[in-house]
Design an enzyme around this catalytic site. Structure first.
Site, PDB file in Angstrom:
ATOM      1  N   GLU A   1       0.816  -1.222   0.000  1.00  0.00           N
ATOM      2  CA  GLU A   1       0.000   0.000   0.000  1.00  0.00           C
ATOM      3  C   GLU A   1       0.851   1.274   0.000  1.00  0.00           C
ATOM      4  O   GLU A   1       0.348   2.357   0.297  1.00  0.00           O
ATOM      5  CB  GLU A   1      -0.961   0.026   1.197  1.00  0.00           C
ATOM      6  CG  GLU A   1      -1.598  -1.303   1.560  1.00  0.00           C
ATOM      7  CD  GLU A   1      -2.430  -1.915   0.450  1.00  0.00           C
ATOM      8  OE1 GLU A   1      -2.597  -1.282  -0.599  1.00  0.00           O
ATOM      9  OE2 GLU A   1      -2.929  -3.046   0.638  1.00  0.00           O
TER      10      GLU A   1
ATOM     11  N   ARG B   1       5.441   8.727  -6.824  1.00  0.00           N
ATOM     12  CA  ARG B   1       4.636   8.621  -8.037  1.00  0.00           C
ATOM     13  C   ARG B   1       4.193  10.004  -8.491  1.00  0.00           C
ATOM     14  O   ARG B   1       3.591  10.757  -7.724  1.00  0.00           O
ATOM     15  CB  ARG B   1       3.414   7.736  -7.755  1.00  0.00           C
ATOM     16  CG  ARG B   1       2.505   7.522  -8.941  1.00  0.00           C
ATOM     17  CD  ARG B   1       1.434   6.482  -8.660  1.00  0.00           C
ATOM     18  NE  ARG B   1       0.469   6.908  -7.664  1.00  0.00           N
ATOM     19  CZ  ARG B   1      -0.844   6.700  -7.746  1.00  0.00           C
ATOM     20  NH1 ARG B   1      -1.347   6.070  -8.796  1.00  0.00           N
ATOM     21  NH2 ARG B   1      -1.651   7.090  -6.794  1.00  0.00           N
TER      22      ARG B   1
ATOM     23  N   GLY C   1     -11.417   4.594 -19.936  1.00  0.00           N
ATOM     24  CA  GLY C   1     -12.805   5.008 -20.080  1.00  0.00           C
ATOM     25  C   GLY C   1     -13.194   5.410 -21.487  1.00  0.00           C
ATOM     26  O   GLY C   1     -14.357   5.774 -21.731  1.00  0.00           O
TER      27      GLY C   1
ATOM     28  N   ASP D   1      -0.890  -0.333 -10.692  1.00  0.00           N
ATOM     29  CA  ASP D   1      -1.045  -1.767 -10.477  1.00  0.00           C
ATOM     30  C   ASP D   1      -0.881  -2.480 -11.813  1.00  0.00           C
ATOM     31  O   ASP D   1      -1.468  -2.078 -12.826  1.00  0.00           O
ATOM     32  CB  ASP D   1      -2.429  -2.087  -9.917  1.00  0.00           C
ATOM     33  CG  ASP D   1      -2.553  -1.769  -8.433  1.00  0.00           C
ATOM     34  OD1 ASP D   1      -1.537  -1.847  -7.725  1.00  0.00           O
ATOM     35  OD2 ASP D   1      -3.670  -1.461  -7.985  1.00  0.00           O
TER      36      ASP D   1
ATOM     37  N   TRP E   1      -0.795   5.069  -0.290  1.00  0.00           N
ATOM     38  CA  TRP E   1      -1.346   5.531  -1.562  1.00  0.00           C
ATOM     39  C   TRP E   1      -2.852   5.290  -1.602  1.00  0.00           C
ATOM     40  O   TRP E   1      -3.474   5.336  -2.646  1.00  0.00           O
ATOM     41  CB  TRP E   1      -0.621   4.919  -2.746  1.00  0.00           C
ATOM     42  CG  TRP E   1      -0.932   3.513  -3.162  1.00  0.00           C
ATOM     43  CD1 TRP E   1      -1.401   2.483  -2.390  1.00  0.00           C
ATOM     44  CD2 TRP E   1      -0.788   2.984  -4.487  1.00  0.00           C
ATOM     45  NE1 TRP E   1      -1.538   1.358  -3.143  1.00  0.00           N
ATOM     46  CE2 TRP E   1      -1.174   1.624  -4.437  1.00  0.00           C
ATOM     47  CE3 TRP E   1      -0.369   3.513  -5.699  1.00  0.00           C
ATOM     48  CZ2 TRP E   1      -1.139   0.795  -5.556  1.00  0.00           C
ATOM     49  CZ3 TRP E   1      -0.345   2.686  -6.808  1.00  0.00           C
ATOM     50  CH2 TRP E   1      -0.721   1.348  -6.732  1.00  0.00           C
TER      51      TRP E   1
ATOM     52  N   ASP F   1      -4.899  -6.823   2.616  1.00  0.00           N
ATOM     53  CA  ASP F   1      -6.016  -6.962   1.679  1.00  0.00           C
ATOM     54  C   ASP F   1      -7.365  -7.024   2.393  1.00  0.00           C
ATOM     55  O   ASP F   1      -8.365  -6.512   1.879  1.00  0.00           O
ATOM     56  CB  ASP F   1      -5.841  -8.241   0.847  1.00  0.00           C
ATOM     57  CG  ASP F   1      -4.495  -8.300   0.185  1.00  0.00           C
ATOM     58  OD1 ASP F   1      -4.346  -7.754  -0.912  1.00  0.00           O
ATOM     59  OD2 ASP F   1      -3.579  -8.879   0.792  1.00  0.00           O
TER      60      ASP F   1
END
Length: 509
Positions: free
Chosen positions: A192, A238, A255, A331, A383, A442
């Protein structure tokens, strides 16, 4: 320099349900992401390209990609995919109107297309993956095509973890990577991207030289890596300006109306027949997926991304008065599982960036070549939502926070008592293994995001129960029963057979 970082992770799913949550999640990601992404990297490697990207793979995912049960079940899953494509190709009773994705003609075309996809996936799996993921990944590491980032065993939320177990989990995770791929990673993608002050010292002790955080952790200035305190360990952030162009909480390339719609299913076959069409189009009115239209969109977005990276590099370099670094991070499962065209985009963009004169490199290369600024005191961060710890420590998951604290305390106390006399102890090993499975980050994430929250809580409590059942038998004087339980639970979850609780004992001395 531009650095692309992708992070691959799924929790331990083997033998814990199939549908709607469980092993199916693994096999969908394997088929849609891991097979095509590594095929693309292998193609680029065959062209002589190196230093393409920085790839994180968590130990728990790596274990599943090498697990005999998962390999056999994945082969079956791919065969079932082909059968489902045949069913669609023979469809005579589509429910949708002509011109929609659920019409008979569209579903039959879907079946023909999915047959080609599934046949290619079967060939890829049978040719390269039947002996596990490690033989696929290791050559890319050894040849310098990718830099590998490691992580701790079982993917715990490290800031809330007892420092002693945190150090053990990290060292075991890095050693697991060395066993699978021949080299102990120097870089780290922490679960994470979570951090609390002091963790940098543990990273230094584990010979970690650099790790990833989210952009806000560096107060938005991600133009250079930053050493954390006086540890010498570099945090890379990032760049959200570039990363969010591809994928953000609200927008991004996937999208586009031409891309395959993730959420629309043909429920008879489980296949995805539609393109996005528009954000306001209902599922029953969506248009059939057209690969040619999607390919045009990929070309458009590759060009857009290259220009976005170029502009950001110039902007940041001018702002800081020296060559800047831009890090985009995602990811891995975005590329294929969530975004069907993602592997195609990834392969094309890794060619287009250097062709456009952009210096592409790994995080380790950026560190070695001096893309590093002044030290910083890194704050508590992640994040996740709010860039803080609310997802893993908020009101919704206080029951799991409490359970995790109890499980860790009980496991550490038992291991200390059990190993006092020395010697390998498989009961202590299994107690530690179940504790680590119970506290995986998780479960809290799934509860906070309300994605299979019941499954997540069940998993946490199941592993806690297994640990406590073993401890109770042992403390009750029934050593044989404790050994039987430990062996049975290990057969149920046969991951990390090299885990040795004695190394935790050494850490405490």
């Amino acid at each position: 320099m531009f650095a692309l970082v992708i992070h691959s992770h799924l929790p331990w799913l083997a033998n814990h349900g199939r549908w709607p949550v469980g092993e199916e999640w693994l096999y969908q990601s394997w088929a849609a992401t891991y097979l095509p992404v590594f095929a693309a990297l292998r193609t680029l490697a065959d062209e002589g390209r190196t230093g393409l990207l920085t790839l994180g793979i968590t130990p728990v995912l790596a274990a599943q990609l090498d697990d005999p049960h998962c390999l056999e079940a994945m082969h079956h899953w791919l065969g079932n995919w082909q059968l489902r494509s045949h069913e669609a190709a023979l469809m005579t009773n589509g429910a949708g109107a002509a011109g929609t994705a659920s019409s008979t003609a569209a579903l039959r075309e879907l079946g023909h297309r999915e047959h080609r996809y599934s046949a290619a996936a079967l060939e890829e799996f049978e040719t390269h993956w039947r002996h596990g993921g490690s033989p696929v990944i290791r050559p890319l590491v050894e040849s310098g095509v990718i830099e590998l980032l490691g992580g701790p065993l079982m993917h715990p939320f490290q800031p809330l973890l007892d420092p002693r177990l945190r150090a053990f989990s990290l060292d075991e995770g890095l050693e697991d990577a060395k066993t699978r791929w021949g080299a102990r990673p120097q870089g780290l993608w922490a679960p994470e991207c979570a951090f609390t002050p002091g963790m940098e010292s543990g990273y230094a002790d584990a010979s970690v030289s650099h790790f990833m955080v989210d952009g806000p952790s560096l107060r938005g200035d991600t133009s250079l890596g930053r050493p954390v305190g006086d540890s010498g360990v570099v945090a890379f952030g990032r760049d959200l300006t570039v990363s969010y162009r591809v994928w953000s909480p609200k927008s991004g390339y996937p999208g586009d109306g031409a891309y395959r719609d993730f959420h629309t299913y043909d429920h008879d076959t489980g296949l995805k027949p539609a393109r996005v069409t528009s954000k306001t189009t209902s599922s029953e009115q969506k248009k059939p997926y057209d690969p040619a239209l999607a390919a045009v969109a990929v070309d458009k977005h590759v060009a857009d991304f290259v220009e976005a990276v170029r502009a950001r590099l110039r902007e940041e370099s001018e702002r800081i008065g020296r060559d800047a670094l831009v890090v985009a991070a995602f990811d891995t499962e975005l590329f294929g599982h969530w975004w069907h065209e993602g592997p195609q985009f990834l392969e094309q963009v890794l060619r287009a960036l250097p062709a456009a004169g952009i210096n592409v490199g790994t995080l380790d290369r950026a560190r070695r070549e001096g893309y590093v600024g002044e030290p910083i005191d890194l704050p508590e961060s992640s994040w996740g939502s709010g860039k803080d710890w609310r997802v893993w420590a908020g009101d919704q998951v206080q029951d799991l926070v409490q359970l995790n604290a109890e499980v860790v305390a009980e496991a550490l106390a038992f291991v200390d008592d059990e190993l006092a006399a020395g010697g390998r102890d498989l009961v202590a090993d299994q107690v530690l293994r179940e504790a680590l499975l119970a506290i995986a980050s998780d479960w809290a994430f799934m509860v906070s995001k309300d994605t299979a929250a019941g499954y997540a809580r069940d998993r946490a409590h199941k592993h806690a129960h297994a640990m406590r059942e073993i401890i109770a038998a042992h403390r009750g004087g029934n050593t044989a029963r404790a050994q039987q339980l430990a062996a049975a639970w290990h057969r149920a979850d046969g991951l990390f057979p090299g885990l040795d609780a004695r190394r935790l004992s050494k850490e405490s001395s």
